[in-house]
Design a protein around this motif. Structure first.
Motif, PDB file in Angstrom:
ATOM      1  N   PHE A  20       0.863  -1.182   0.000  1.00 15.53           N
ATOM      2  CA  PHE A  20       0.000   0.000   0.000  1.00 15.53           C
ATOM      3  C   PHE A  20       0.901   1.234   0.000  1.00 15.53           C
ATOM      4  N   GLY A  21       0.751   2.069  -1.015  1.00 14.49           N
ATOM      5  CA  GLY A  21       1.577   3.275  -1.100  1.00 14.49           C
ATOM      6  C   GLY A  21       0.816   4.504  -0.648  1.00 14.49           C
ATOM      7  N   GLN A  43      -0.548 -12.909   6.204  1.00 15.97           N
ATOM      8  CA  GLN A  43      -0.362 -12.333   4.881  1.00 15.97           C
ATOM      9  C   GLN A  43       0.675 -11.203   4.934  1.00 15.97           C
ATOM     10  N   ALA A  44       1.555 -11.185   3.950  1.00 16.51           N
ATOM     11  CA  ALA A  44       2.575 -10.141   3.878  1.00 16.51           C
ATOM     12  C   ALA A  44       1.935  -8.841   3.393  1.00 16.51           C
ATOM     13  N   LEU A  45       1.736  -7.910   4.311  1.00 22.00           N
ATOM     14  CA  LEU A  45       1.153  -6.607   4.000  1.00 22.00           C
ATOM     15  C   LEU A  45       2.137  -5.532   4.435  1.00 22.00           C
ATOM     16  N   ARG A  46       2.440  -4.630   3.528  1.00 20.44           N
ATOM     17  CA  ARG A  46       3.391  -3.572   3.870  1.00 20.44           C
ATOM     18  C   ARG A  46       2.883  -2.222   3.381  1.00 20.44           C
ATOM     19  N   VAL A  47       3.158  -1.186   4.165  1.00 21.52           N
ATOM     20  CA  VAL A  47       2.865   0.187   3.783  1.00 21.52           C
ATOM     21  C   VAL A  47       4.169   0.843   3.345  1.00 21.52           C
ATOM     22  N   ILE A  48       4.149   1.428   2.156  1.00 17.36           N
ATOM     23  CA  ILE A  48       5.327   2.105   1.634  1.00 17.36           C
ATOM     24  C   ILE A  48       5.067   3.614   1.644  1.00 17.36           C
ATOM     25  N   HIS A  49       5.894   4.336   2.378  1.00 19.53           N
ATOM     26  CA  HIS A  49       5.764   5.796   2.424  1.00 19.53           C
ATOM     27  C   HIS A  49       6.414   6.371   1.173  1.00 19.53           C
ATOM     28  N   CYS A  50       5.685   7.204   0.449  1.00 17.67           N
ATOM     29  CA  CYS A  50       6.144   7.774  -0.831  1.00 17.67           C
ATOM     30  C   CYS A  50       6.178   9.294  -0.699  1.00 17.67           C
ATOM     31  N   PRO A  51       7.237   9.851  -0.133  1.00 21.34           N
ATOM     32  CA  PRO A  51       7.245  11.287   0.208  1.00 21.34           C
ATOM     33  C   PRO A  51       7.410  12.224  -0.984  1.00 21.34           C
ATOM     34  N   GLU A  52       7.981  11.730  -2.091  1.00 21.16           N
ATOM     35  CA  GLU A  52       8.263  12.618  -3.222  1.00 21.16           C
ATOM     36  C   GLU A  52       7.055  12.774  -4.128  1.00 21.16           C
ATOM     37  N   SER A  53       6.934  13.946  -4.731  1.00 22.17           N
ATOM     38  CA  SER A  53       5.933  14.193  -5.766  1.00 22.17           C
ATOM     39  C   SER A  53       6.671  14.273  -7.093  1.00 22.17           C
ATOM     40  N   LEU A  54       6.557  13.209  -7.900  1.00 27.79           N
ATOM     41  CA  LEU A  54       7.323  13.098  -9.137  1.00 27.79           C
ATOM     42  C   LEU A  54       6.603  13.697 -10.337  1.00 27.79           C
ATOM     43  N   ASN A  78      -3.266  -2.263  -9.037  1.00 26.59           N
ATOM     44  CA  ASN A  78      -4.723  -2.140  -8.942  1.00 26.59           C
ATOM     45  C   ASN A  78      -5.092  -0.834  -8.261  1.00 26.59           C
ATOM     46  N   ASP A  79      -6.258  -0.320  -8.618  1.00 28.52           N
ATOM     47  CA  ASP A  79      -6.799   0.820  -7.886  1.00 28.52           C
ATOM     48  C   ASP A  79      -7.372   0.353  -6.555  1.00 28.52           C
ATOM     49  N   SER A  80      -7.593   1.293  -5.656  1.00 26.06           N
ATOM     50  CA  SER A  80      -8.018   0.944  -4.298  1.00 26.06           C
ATOM     51  C   SER A  80      -9.488   0.542  -4.207  1.00 26.06           C
ATOM     52  N   ASP A  81     -10.250   0.688  -5.303  1.00 26.41           N
ATOM     53  CA  ASP A  81     -11.673   0.335  -5.252  1.00 26.41           C
ATOM     54  C   ASP A  81     -11.987  -0.952  -6.013  1.00 26.41           C
ATOM     55  N   ILE A  82     -10.966  -1.758  -6.323  1.00 24.39           N
ATOM     56  CA  ILE A  82     -11.155  -2.977  -7.100  1.00 24.39           C
ATOM     57  C   ILE A  82     -11.331  -4.169  -6.166  1.00 24.39           C
ATOM     58  N   VAL A  83     -12.439  -4.880  -6.345  1.00 26.45           N
ATOM     59  CA  VAL A  83     -12.736  -6.095  -5.579  1.00 26.45           C
ATOM     60  C   VAL A  83     -12.488  -7.293  -6.479  1.00 26.45           C
ATOM     61  N   VAL A  84     -11.681  -8.253  -6.013  1.00 25.19           N
ATOM     62  CA  VAL A  84     -11.277  -9.380  -6.856  1.00 25.19           C
ATOM     63  C   VAL A  84     -11.739 -10.705  -6.258  1.00 25.19           C
ATOM     64  N   PRO A  85     -11.998 -11.726  -7.116  1.00 21.50           N
ATOM     65  CA  PRO A  85     -12.369 -13.052  -6.619  1.00 21.50           C
ATOM     66  C   PRO A  85     -11.154 -13.804  -6.089  1.00 21.50           C
ATOM     67  N   ARG A  86     -11.385 -14.904  -5.377  1.00 23.32           N
ATOM     68  CA  ARG A  86     -10.289 -15.644  -4.733  1.00 23.32           C
ATOM     69  C   ARG A  86      -9.292 -16.221  -5.736  1.00 23.32           C
TER      70      ARG A  86
END
Length: 325
Positions: A20-21, A43-54, A78-86
């Protein structure tokens, strides 16, 4: 958003990670990620801090900073509003067995909200947009663009096409990623799975601005094909012909034939291909949807500005520029 996030954490796949960025450490969505980490501790879940505006496209700016942190060669955006099947990840990864494949993308269906604008957009995705993608694949001998619901590729391909940072000022990053992948001779494949996107309760104004942004981006990047869309508004043209010549038998005959073809294609693609259960209940909105689409197409030629996330930009060769208005 939580349902979308959670669907990515419960996939039937032996090993993967979810990144998650965020640019702002105070981003409210981080509370949902913390909830996910408690609900899916293995589950491997990580938050990535993205400080720069490119660039002006904040999503791509974040993605460019997230990519070096990804552990695996294959990457799915993927966008944050996408729901996917198993079975989503298995189906998306399967085409990569062919070494010529450089990208996998997917069609998608919209989950309509309560407003008319939301229902019209969902109907358009299933009965207009998806059919256009399938027709482009047939006419052009394959897919030459990506769709935002799924962009699956590899780090190597992203490096070959110039990297994500090069797209930080582009509006249609999904289209550009696919076009550049196709340009280096790699195949783009539609996976046999259909994720869903949750559509907001658009006001009609917000719906119009969203449609105009899509339309002007397509006009900017595929100008020749965009002109050809005039032939796809058959139902609207036939209804206009009946209004102009209500006592001519041939206008009614054209309307009957055109309506039969339009509604058949809507059902075949929307229900048959996408399995969208909303298509049949909302089928009566197809004429209104087609008139709105025709209006959007006409008005799109009256300018090159778009509104994205509440900010007005000028669109030039796929890139966002400050509008100054």
């Amino acid at each position: 958003m939580y349902a979308a996030f959670a669907s990515h954490c419960a996939l039937d796949y032996p090993e993967y990670e979810v990144l998650f960025g965020v640019q702002d450490p105070a981003e409210p969505a981080l509370a949902l990620v913390q909830r996910l980490q408690q609900e899916f501790p293995r589950q491997a879940l990580r938050v990535i801090h993205c400080p720069e505006s490119l660039g002006l496209n904040g999503k791509v700016s974040n993605l460019a900073q997230m990519l070096p942190q990804a552990r695996y060669e294959h990457v799915i955006i993927n966008d944050s509003d996408i729901v996917v099947p198993r079975d989503y990840l298995r189906r998306v990864m399967s085409p990569f067995a062919d070494p010529a494949v450089g990208m996998v993308t997917t069609l998608y269906r919209g989950i309509a909200g309560r407003t008319l604008g939301s229902k019209l957009e969902a109907l358009g995705l299933s009965t207009d947009f998806a059919g256009g993608v399938l027709l482009a694949r047939a006419m052009e001998g394959g897919i030459r663009f990506g769709l935002g619901a799924t962009i699956a590729t590899t780090k190597n391909v992203l490096e070959e096409i110039g990297g994500l940072a090069a797209l930080a000022d582009h509006l249609g990053d999904d289209y550009e990623l696919g076009a550049r992948t196709s340009a280096i001779g790699r195949k783009i494949v539609l996976a046999d799975t259909v994720p869903e996107t949750a559509l907001p309760d658009y006001s009609f104004r917000d719906f119009w601005l969203h449609q105009m942004r899509w339309a002007r981006n397509v006009k900017d990047r595929r100008a020749g094909q965009y002109v050809g869309l005039i032939a796809t508004f058959g139902l609207a043209w036939a209804m206009i012909a009946v209004l102009a010549r209500p006592f001519s038998w041939w206008t009614w005959a054209i309307l009957a034939i055109t309506a039969a073809a339009r509604f058949t294609s809507a059902i075949v693609v929307g229900k048959g291909v996408l399995n969208d259960l909303q298509v049949l209940p909302h089928l009566w909105l197809v004429p209104l949807r087609d008139f709105v689409a025709l209006a959007v197409w006409i008005v799109s030629y009256c300018g090159d500005t778009v509104v994205w996330r509440g900010v007005r930009f000028r669109l030039k060769k796929g890139k966002l520029e400050p509008s100054g208005r």
